[in-house]
Structures are given as C-alpha cells and as structure tokens.
Design an enzyme around this catalytic site. Structure first.
Site, short mmCIF file in Angstrom:
data_model
loop_
_atom_site.label_atom_id
_atom_site.label_comp_id
_atom_site.label_asym_id
_atom_site.label_seq_id
_atom_site.Cartn_x
_atom_site.Cartn_y
_atom_site.Cartn_z
N PHE A 165 8.77 3.51 13.05
CA PHE A 165 7.62 2.44 13.02
C PHE A 165 7.88 1.39 12.01
O PHE A 165 7.33 0.45 11.79
CB PHE A 165 6.27 3.19 12.35
CG PHE A 165 5.56 3.88 13.40
CD1 PHE A 165 4.50 3.00 13.94
CD2 PHE A 165 5.55 5.09 13.57
CE1 PHE A 165 3.56 3.76 14.85
CE2 PHE A 165 4.83 5.82 14.55
CZ PHE A 165 3.89 5.02 15.12
N GLU A 222 -3.53 -0.12 8.07
CA GLU A 222 -2.32 0.23 8.89
C GLU A 222 -2.49 -0.20 10.30
O GLU A 222 -3.57 -0.24 10.83
CB GLU A 222 -2.12 1.98 9.01
CG GLU A 222 -1.71 2.69 7.57
CD GLU A 222 -1.57 4.06 7.97
OE1 GLU A 222 -1.51 4.36 9.17
OE2 GLU A 222 -1.54 4.99 6.94
N GLU A 274 -7.48 8.97 6.40
CA GLU A 274 -7.56 9.67 7.49
C GLU A 274 -8.12 10.91 7.36
O GLU A 274 -7.44 11.67 7.96
CB GLU A 274 -6.39 9.29 8.36
CG GLU A 274 -5.92 8.03 8.67
CD GLU A 274 -4.72 7.83 9.80
OE1 GLU A 274 -4.32 9.10 9.94
OE2 GLU A 274 -4.32 6.83 10.06
N ARG A 298 0.92 -0.93 0.00
CA ARG A 298 0.02 0.08 -0.19
C ARG A 298 0.67 1.05 0.08
O ARG A 298 1.54 1.56 1.05
CB ARG A 298 -1.05 -0.09 1.30
CG ARG A 298 -1.85 1.27 1.14
CD ARG A 298 -2.53 1.45 2.69
NE ARG A 298 -2.95 2.66 2.51
CZ ARG A 298 -3.19 3.42 3.56
NH1 ARG A 298 -2.72 3.14 4.81
NH2 ARG A 298 -3.85 4.70 3.30
N TRP A 345 5.53 12.45 10.24
CA TRP A 345 4.93 13.97 10.15
C TRP A 345 5.70 14.82 11.29
O TRP A 345 6.66 15.07 11.29
CB TRP A 345 3.36 13.55 10.32
CG TRP A 345 3.09 12.57 9.52
CD1 TRP A 345 2.56 11.31 9.66
CD2 TRP A 345 2.87 12.87 8.03
NE1 TRP A 345 2.32 10.88 8.43
CE2 TRP A 345 2.45 11.66 7.54
CE3 TRP A 345 2.96 13.92 6.93
CZ2 TRP A 345 1.94 11.54 6.06
CZ3 TRP A 345 2.88 13.82 5.86
CH2 TRP A 345 2.36 12.44 5.26
N TYR A 391 -4.23 1.49 15.66
CA TYR A 391 -3.38 1.49 16.49
C TYR A 391 -3.35 1.11 17.85
O TYR A 391 -2.37 0.40 18.58
CB TYR A 391 -2.17 2.56 16.38
CG TYR A 391 -1.61 3.09 14.96
CD1 TYR A 391 -0.34 2.45 14.51
CD2 TYR A 391 -2.51 3.60 14.01
CE1 TYR A 391 0.21 2.59 13.51
CE2 TYR A 391 -2.05 3.76 12.76
CZ TYR A 391 -0.80 3.25 12.27
OH TYR A 391 -0.11 3.43 11.26
N ASN A 424 -7.40 2.10 9.85
CA ASN A 424 -6.15 2.00 10.42
C ASN A 424 -6.24 2.24 11.74
O ASN A 424 -6.87 3.11 12.42
CB ASN A 424 -5.49 3.74 10.02
CG ASN A 424 -5.11 3.66 8.48
OD1 ASN A 424 -5.13 2.74 7.94
ND2 ASN A 424 -4.67 4.98 8.09
#
Length: 493
Positions: free
Chosen positions: A451, A386, A183, A92, A443, A316, A314
C-alpha cells in the site's frame, strides 16, 4: 441508477490542486505501530495479541510477522526526513499499548517506550510535521487478552482509560490530535467473529463481536472523558474515533435494496456514531439483534453523549448493495440481509480493481460517504484518516517497475478530488491522510500486498524508495504542475 454506476452526477474535477482545499487543510501520511515498528523484544515492550497471533504461521498468508516489520523503531529519523522532503504536514502513527504498559495493567510504565515516542514526536515537530497519534491500532497487550478476555471484558474499559491517561500526560504537551481506537468494527468482526485478525476468537459469533464493539465504544468514551477532565484546559487538543466504511449504493431502485443499503451503513457507521450523537445503537440493530446487542445504561449514555471532537474516516472502496434473505457468513452479515456486489448484471464492475479482492477504485464513493456523515451526524469535523490502494508484491518486478505505480497516482487524484467536492458540498473535512507512507505488514496478508507511497525493499536492507505516487504527492503539495515536474526526484540523503 446510471449516475451512481458511472459517477457522472458527481461532476469529477479534471485535475485536483492543492489550492482546491481550504487554508489550514492538513495533508498527511499514516501507518500503525505493529505494521512498521518491529523491535518486538526491544525497549521493554510486552507482547501484543498480534505478536502471538502471528506465531501460528498459518494465520498469515505468507507465514510472516511484524517482529521486524520495516524497522521504523530504529529508522524513524530517516522516515521523518523523507516525509518532510516530500512535503507532508502531518503523520498519523499509532502508539503500541504494550510498549507503554508491557502487561497492559497500567501499574508500571516503560521509560524506554515513552522515550521512543518522545523522540519520534520531537523529530516530527522539528521538521514541521504535526503528530496525529492513535492510541489503539489493534495491538492489545497479550496479557489483557490472556488474563481477562481482552475486549470481551468490561474491565478493559478501565485499563484503556489508564493507558490513555498515561499517553496524554507524557505526550499531550505536543500531540494535539488524538485518535482513541482505530476501526473498532474490524476488531469486533474479524477479531472476535470471523477470526482472521488477532486475537482470532470465533467461539460465539452471535454475541462476542457485539460485546467487543460495546467495550471499545465505552473505552473510547472513557478516554475522551479523561482528556476533557484532566488535560483539555491545559493542552487544548482534540480527541476523535476512527471508523471504517465502504460506501453502500443501492443496486437497484427497488425499495428493499434502498432499505438494505441504509441498513448496511447503520451496521458500519451507525453502530459507533449513533450512541455518541443520538444516545443508543441504531434502531435497526436493536430490532434485528435483540438481546444479543448489549444495552447502554443511563451512565453509559451520559458518558457517550457527544464524546467526540472529530470523526476519523478510513475509506478505501464502495459496493452496490442488494437485499437478500439468507446471506452467507457469520451472524453479523446474516442479520444485515444484504449482499455486497461489485458488478452489474451485464458484468460491468463498479470500478477498476486493486490487488486485494475487496478493493475496487470508486472515487465518487468517498464523496458520498463524507456527505452522509455530514448530513446524518450534524456536520462534525472529519478527517480522512486512511485512504489508499494496494499492489501485489511481485517477485519479477524490477525496482524501476515497482516504483512506477501509475494506477495508485490515478487513485489518489480521483479520491482527493472527490474529497474537495465533499468540502464544496458543505462537509467539514479538515484533513486527509494517505495509507500508507511505507509498504508494510498488511495483517493477515503479510507482505504480499503493498500500500505504500514509499517502496520498501525487503530483500536489500529495508531500503526506502519513493514511488511515482510519492513524487506526485510532493508536486501536488507544493502546488506544482505535473507537466512541469516530470523529473522531480527526492534525495533521501
């Protein structure tokens, strides 16, 4: 609430295996253009809002930027080769809008930009890796922001549709899984509310985040319509939308905490999925936001109706949610009247902590999120687009220490097992993508967090080194037992 706290009601698998997943289930890795490509001023690329946002060095924790990033623009063949050797079946990636249309207007397409993505896609297919392409992963052409206000302008919907059509026309003969927008909540809230993400707008936080979200939702639907009308019959692909969601678990058995938890999920998932599946924004958002929430016209509702082939999730981490009357933060958080809690009153945390302050390891949360989507939204096709955890970039770690990411191995084992359980529960999950393939530009946190499954040596030519988590994935994907393959190595060639 003891079960929610320790996850015991979820019956965790002792050891997850590839055979726990249905035939055809896709395992892949993910990245995004601005985070990995670099080559800001090559190939005719125009500036994105992130290019300009990073010029104000105080916007980024380590004062860095993505001008070089990890240089995938020049090293994509090496990266694809490594993906293939590890055994991943899909990648992706995102397409940079200003690399295709440098000014964003759609009047002149960049032949060099098209050639780059053609080469990447062809390289993936040559190695048996399926391309999953995201059209928008936050790098809006700066000209569209500067000239018309970006996602705050309704004109952006038309420009996004033109861009999507160009991508479908140029790449859709080979790309069969499209993600329109990644997102939208993060762009809306952190880009146009908190201001910590590009474009860094925080002028009217009670209006603009909802407007930015509204236009992203309509842009998704417009792109979906273009694909359905012009490309679906010949190309046969699917088009989805990727949403981020922390699982919300009630902090107590109090009714007000349970209602606050439902509200929290509506302000994450319902904000985008309710208009598609049920024709309007969630009732609780309408009630609490009033005229601040844009109205959907009948034409909008028709455009949005069932305009999705799959939901991308996504995910986490998770939080306990309690009702509070006057929470801190911008309008978006105040109107939710909830608090996100990581600890019980006795100090016990919801899960082990990763590097980022927001990321706790709570495997049972992904199972509940997937089951929630399945129950609430008529059991759509879902891809986990994700999932992953970060570690601090350390000045003192040796390379061998940096590669020994045992905590990340445990994270993936737990979360992937929970995905397998959600499938057994009846959720129609079709694939899973680990975030991220490479250490990269994270970011506002710059290069301070890692990551990646693959370590990138920022001080030695951006060389790639598979971590223990990458090697675990390789054994998992090949159906090999951990204990028999402790010395597995990947020759990068």
């Amino acid at each position: 609430m003891a079960n929610a706290k320790n996850g015991s009601c979820d019956g965790a698998l002792k050891e997850v295996r590839r055979s726990d997943f249905p035939e055809g289930f896709v395992f892949g890795v993910a990245t995004s253009a601005y985070q990995v490509e670099g080559a800001r001023r090559e190939g005719g690329k125009g500036d994105s809002i992130w290019d300009v946002f990073c010029e104000k060095k105080e916007n980024i924790m380590d004062r860095s930027n993505g001008e070089i990033a990890v240089d995938q623009y020049h090293r994509y063949k090496e990266d694809v080769e490594l993906m293939a050797k590890l055994g991943f079946g899909a990648y992706r990636f995102s397409i940079s809008w200003p690399r295709i249309f440098p000014d964003g207007l759609g009047t002149k397409i960049s032949a060099e930009g098209v050639a780059y993505y053609n080469n990447l896609i062809d390289s993936l297919l040559e190695k048996g890796i399926q391309p999953y392409a995201t059209l928008y992963h936050w790098d809006l052409p700066y000209n569209l922001h500067n000239s018309m206000g970006g996602w705050l302008s309704e004109k952006i919907v038309e420009y996004f549709a033109l861009y999507a059509e160009a991508c479908f026309a140029n790449f859709g003969d080979r790309v069969k899984h499209w993600i329109t927008i990644n997102e939208p909540l993060q762009t809306a809230v952190n880009g146009y509310g908190v201001g910590i993400f590009a474009p860094g707008v925080r002028e009217d936080t009670s209006i603009e985040p909802y407007l930015a979200a509204h236009h992203q939702l309509l842009a998704h639907a417009a792109a979906y319509a273009v694909y359905k009308e012009k490309f679906k019959a010949t190309q046969g692909g699917d088009v989805g939308l990727v949403l981020d969601c922390e699982w919300a678990e009630a902090f107590s058995d109090k009714e007000e905490d349970k209602i606050a938890t439902e509200r929290r999920l509506d302000f994450q998932l319902g904000w985008y999925l309710d208009p598609i599946f049920y024709g309007d924004y969630p009732a609780v958002m309408r009630q609490r936001l009033g005229d601040k929430l844009p109205k959907l016209s009948e034409k909008d509702k028709e455009l949005l109706s069932n305009a999705i082939d799959f939901v991308g999730l996504n995910h986490y981490t998770s939080r306990f949610i309690s009702h509070v009357q006057k929470p801190r933060g911008i309008h978006f958080y105040q109107v939710q009247e909830m608090e996100r809690i990581a600890k019980w009153n006795n100090g016990e945390v919801i899960g082990d902590k990763a590097a980022s302050e927001w990321l706790y390891i709570v495997p049972w949360g992904i199972r509940r999120t997937l089951n929630y989507i399945a129950t609430r939204y008529r059991n759509p096709k879902i891809y986990v687009t994700e999932n992953g955890m970060d570690e601090e970039d350390s000045e003192i770690s040796t390379l061998s220490e940096a590669l020994n990411d045992i905590k990340r191995v445990g994270y993936f084992k737990g979360y992937i097992a929970a995905v397998a359980q959600a499938i057994r529960d009846g959720a129609d999950v079709r694939g899973y993508f680990a975030w991220s393939f490479l250490d990269n530009f994270e970011w506002a946190q710059g290069y301070t967090k890692r990551f990646g499954l693959v370590y990138v040596d920022y001080k030695n030519g951006l060389t790639r080194h598979p971590k223990a988590s990458a090697l675990w994935f390789s054994r998992f994907l090949k159906g090999e037992d951990d204990e028999d393959n402790n010395n597995t190595e990947i020759n990068k060639g």
